[in-house]
Write a protein that holds these residues in place. Structure first.
Motif, PDB file in Angstrom:
ATOM      1  N   GLN A  24       0.799  -1.332   0.020  1.00 55.89           N
ATOM      2  CA  GLN A  24       0.120  -0.011  -0.050  1.00 55.89           C
ATOM      3  C   GLN A  24       0.822   1.184   0.061  1.00 55.89           C
ATOM      4  O   GLN A  24       0.305   2.315   0.230  1.00 55.89           O
ATOM      5  CB  GLN A  24      -1.012   0.060   1.127  1.00 55.89           C
ATOM      6  N   GLY A  25       2.049   0.958  -0.425  1.00 54.56           N
ATOM      7  CA  GLY A  25       3.235   2.200  -0.467  1.00 54.56           C
ATOM      8  C   GLY A  25       2.619   3.307  -1.205  1.00 54.56           C
ATOM      9  O   GLY A  25       3.091   4.498  -0.826  1.00 54.56           O
ATOM     10  N   ASP A  26       1.763   3.252  -2.327  1.00 51.79           N
ATOM     11  CA  ASP A  26       1.436   4.542  -2.697  1.00 51.79           C
ATOM     12  C   ASP A  26       0.052   4.946  -2.571  1.00 51.79           C
ATOM     13  O   ASP A  26      -0.268   6.115  -3.043  1.00 51.79           O
ATOM     14  CB  ASP A  26       1.381   4.081  -4.519  1.00 51.79           C
ATOM     15  N   SER A  27      -0.493   4.545  -1.457  1.00 52.16           N
ATOM     16  CA  SER A  27      -1.820   5.145  -1.109  1.00 52.16           C
ATOM     17  C   SER A  27      -1.919   6.507  -0.688  1.00 52.16           C
ATOM     18  O   SER A  27      -2.712   7.197  -0.487  1.00 52.16           O
ATOM     19  CB  SER A  27      -2.367   3.924  -0.052  1.00 52.16           C
ATOM     20  N   ARG A  28      -0.756   6.766   0.301  1.00 53.27           N
ATOM     21  CA  ARG A  28      -0.578   8.019   0.909  1.00 53.27           C
ATOM     22  C   ARG A  28       0.245   8.963  -0.206  1.00 53.27           C
ATOM     23  O   ARG A  28      -0.365  10.376  -0.099  1.00 53.27           O
ATOM     24  CB  ARG A  28       0.108   8.065   2.062  1.00 53.27           C
ATOM     25  N   VAL A  29       1.182   8.724  -0.813  1.00 55.26           N
ATOM     26  CA  VAL A  29       1.880   9.421  -1.766  1.00 55.26           C
ATOM     27  C   VAL A  29       2.040   8.804  -3.225  1.00 55.26           C
ATOM     28  O   VAL A  29       2.894   7.714  -3.223  1.00 55.26           O
ATOM     29  CB  VAL A  29       3.356   9.536  -1.063  1.00 55.26           C
ATOM     30  N   PRO A  30       1.128   9.022  -4.089  1.00 55.46           N
ATOM     31  CA  PRO A  30       1.270   8.748  -5.555  1.00 55.46           C
ATOM     32  C   PRO A  30       2.633   8.648  -5.986  1.00 55.46           C
ATOM     33  O   PRO A  30       3.424   9.598  -5.991  1.00 55.46           O
ATOM     34  CB  PRO A  30       0.355   9.292  -5.989  1.00 55.46           C
ATOM     35  N   GLY A  31       3.118   7.301  -6.491  1.00 48.33           N
ATOM     36  CA  GLY A  31       4.566   7.295  -7.228  1.00 48.33           C
ATOM     37  C   GLY A  31       5.483   7.033  -6.050  1.00 48.33           C
ATOM     38  O   GLY A  31       6.930   7.050  -6.466  1.00 48.33           O
ATOM     39  N   LEU A  32       5.459   6.837  -5.062  1.00 47.54           N
ATOM     40  CA  LEU A  32       6.193   6.785  -3.720  1.00 47.54           C
ATOM     41  C   LEU A  32       7.237   5.538  -4.222  1.00 47.54           C
ATOM     42  O   LEU A  32       8.252   5.662  -4.154  1.00 47.54           O
ATOM     43  CB  LEU A  32       5.795   6.721  -2.371  1.00 47.54           C
ATOM     44  N   GLN A  33       6.616   4.405  -4.536  1.00 49.57           N
ATOM     45  CA  GLN A  33       7.534   3.222  -4.589  1.00 49.57           C
ATOM     46  C   GLN A  33       8.387   3.164  -5.909  1.00 49.57           C
ATOM     47  O   GLN A  33       9.510   3.145  -5.914  1.00 49.57           O
ATOM     48  CB  GLN A  33       6.583   1.972  -4.877  1.00 49.57           C
ATOM     49  N   SER A  34       7.671   3.955  -7.024  1.00 53.36           N
ATOM     50  CA  SER A  34       8.584   4.114  -8.260  1.00 53.36           C
ATOM     51  C   SER A  34       9.630   5.073  -7.865  1.00 53.36           C
ATOM     52  O   SER A  34      10.813   5.120  -8.428  1.00 53.36           O
ATOM     53  CB  SER A  34       7.863   4.445  -9.535  1.00 53.36           C
ATOM     54  N   GLY A  35       9.484   6.089  -7.241  1.00 50.87           N
ATOM     55  CA  GLY A  35      10.294   7.166  -6.829  1.00 50.87           C
ATOM     56  C   GLY A  35      11.578   6.427  -6.033  1.00 50.87           C
ATOM     57  O   GLY A  35      12.620   7.052  -6.391  1.00 50.87           O
ATOM     58  N   MET A  36      11.168   5.745  -5.176  1.00 47.68           N
ATOM     59  CA  MET A  36      12.135   5.172  -4.202  1.00 47.68           C
ATOM     60  C   MET A  36      13.144   4.179  -5.143  1.00 47.68           C
ATOM     61  O   MET A  36      14.439   4.044  -5.001  1.00 47.68           O
ATOM     62  CB  MET A  36      11.695   4.323  -3.071  1.00 47.68           C
ATOM     63  N   VAL A  37      12.588   3.180  -6.031  1.00 40.47           N
ATOM     64  CA  VAL A  37      13.261   2.434  -6.738  1.00 40.47           C
ATOM     65  C   VAL A  37      14.269   3.260  -7.974  1.00 40.47           C
ATOM     66  O   VAL A  37      15.243   2.941  -7.907  1.00 40.47           O
ATOM     67  CB  VAL A  37      12.341   1.603  -7.678  1.00 40.47           C
ATOM     68  N   GLN A  38      13.636   4.231  -8.352  1.00 46.00           N
ATOM     69  CA  GLN A  38      14.368   5.138  -9.295  1.00 46.00           C
ATOM     70  C   GLN A  38      15.456   5.804  -8.747  1.00 46.00           C
ATOM     71  O   GLN A  38      16.651   5.824  -9.295  1.00 46.00           O
ATOM     72  CB  GLN A  38      13.484   6.118 -10.099  1.00 46.00           C
ATOM     73  N   SER A  39      15.357   6.279  -7.456  1.00 45.27           N
ATOM     74  CA  SER A  39      16.518   7.011  -6.670  1.00 45.27           C
ATOM     75  C   SER A  39      17.372   6.250  -5.964  1.00 45.27           C
ATOM     76  O   SER A  39      18.455   6.908  -5.517  1.00 45.27           O
ATOM     77  CB  SER A  39      15.827   8.075  -6.013  1.00 45.27           C
ATOM     78  N   SER A  40      17.031   4.863  -5.749  1.00 45.33           N
ATOM     79  CA  SER A  40      17.860   4.070  -4.732  1.00 45.33           C
ATOM     80  C   SER A  40      19.406   4.298  -5.081  1.00 45.33           C
ATOM     81  O   SER A  40      20.260   4.150  -4.285  1.00 45.33           O
ATOM     82  CB  SER A  40      17.124   2.843  -4.329  1.00 45.33           C
ATOM     83  N   GLU A  41      19.564   3.663  -6.308  1.00 47.20           N
ATOM     84  CA  GLU A  41      20.875   3.533  -6.725  1.00 47.20           C
ATOM     85  C   GLU A  41      21.842   4.788  -6.176  1.00 47.20           C
ATOM     86  O   GLU A  41      22.812   4.607  -5.763  1.00 47.20           O
ATOM     87  CB  GLU A  41      21.073   3.150  -8.053  1.00 47.20           C
ATOM     88  N   ALA A  42      21.419   5.789  -6.595  1.00 39.08           N
ATOM     89  CA  ALA A  42      22.053   7.200  -6.458  1.00 39.08           C
ATOM     90  C   ALA A  42      22.158   7.337  -5.107  1.00 39.08           C
ATOM     91  O   ALA A  42      23.340   7.927  -4.360  1.00 39.08           O
ATOM     92  CB  ALA A  42      21.589   8.306  -7.196  1.00 39.08           C
ATOM     93  N   VAL A  43      21.035   7.411  -4.145  1.00 41.16           N
ATOM     94  CA  VAL A  43      21.049   7.560  -2.695  1.00 41.16           C
ATOM     95  C   VAL A  43      21.991   6.788  -2.226  1.00 41.16           C
ATOM     96  O   VAL A  43      22.850   6.992  -1.229  1.00 41.16           O
ATOM     97  CB  VAL A  43      19.472   7.434  -2.517  1.00 41.16           C
ATOM     98  N   PHE A  44      21.965   5.227  -2.498  1.00 42.13           N
ATOM     99  CA  PHE A  44      22.722   4.492  -1.795  1.00 42.13           C
ATOM    100  C   PHE A  44      24.390   4.686  -2.128  1.00 42.13           C
ATOM    101  O   PHE A  44      25.244   4.573  -0.993  1.00 42.13           O
ATOM    102  CB  PHE A  44      22.464   3.082  -2.242  1.00 42.13           C
ATOM    103  N   ALA A  45      24.736   5.024  -3.346  1.00 41.83           N
ATOM    104  CA  ALA A  45      26.043   5.293  -3.542  1.00 41.83           C
ATOM    105  C   ALA A  45      26.637   6.334  -2.889  1.00 41.83           C
ATOM    106  O   ALA A  45      27.418   6.436  -2.239  1.00 41.83           O
ATOM    107  CB  ALA A  45      26.084   5.487  -5.085  1.00 41.83           C
ATOM    108  N   ARG A  46      25.533   7.611  -2.883  1.00 43.08           N
ATOM    109  CA  ARG A  46      25.990   8.838  -2.179  1.00 43.08           C
ATOM    110  C   ARG A  46      26.006   8.294  -0.624  1.00 43.08           C
ATOM    111  O   ARG A  46      26.885   9.209   0.223  1.00 43.08           O
ATOM    112  CB  ARG A  46      24.998   9.796  -2.211  1.00 43.08           C
TER     113      ARG A  46
END
Length: 58
Positions: free
Chosen positions: A7-29
């Motif tokens: 239910q990750g997108d129920s409060r903030v639409p696009g939350l899941q895809s946004g986390m997936v898309q940014s995770s590589e850069a955020v993890f590296a940083r």
């Protein structure tokens, strides 16, 4: 993310895809360089935000 936060997108639409898309850069940083460390970070984030249910869009 869909299985971990069903239910990750129920409060903030696009939350899941946004986390997936940014995770590589955020993890590296942030120095998150191994799959085990990444899984622990995601588990902690999931715990703290109720698997996306307790997130608010500001």
């Amino acid at each position: 993310m869909r299985r971990l936060w069903p239910q990750g997108d129920s409060r903030v639409p696009g939350l899941q895809s946004g986390m997936v898309q940014s995770s590589e850069a955020v993890f590296a940083r942030s120095g998150i360089t191994t799959p085990l460390f990444a899984s622990r970070v995601v588990a902690q984030i999931s715990h703290e935000c109720g698997a996306g249910r307790d997130v608010v869009d500001i």
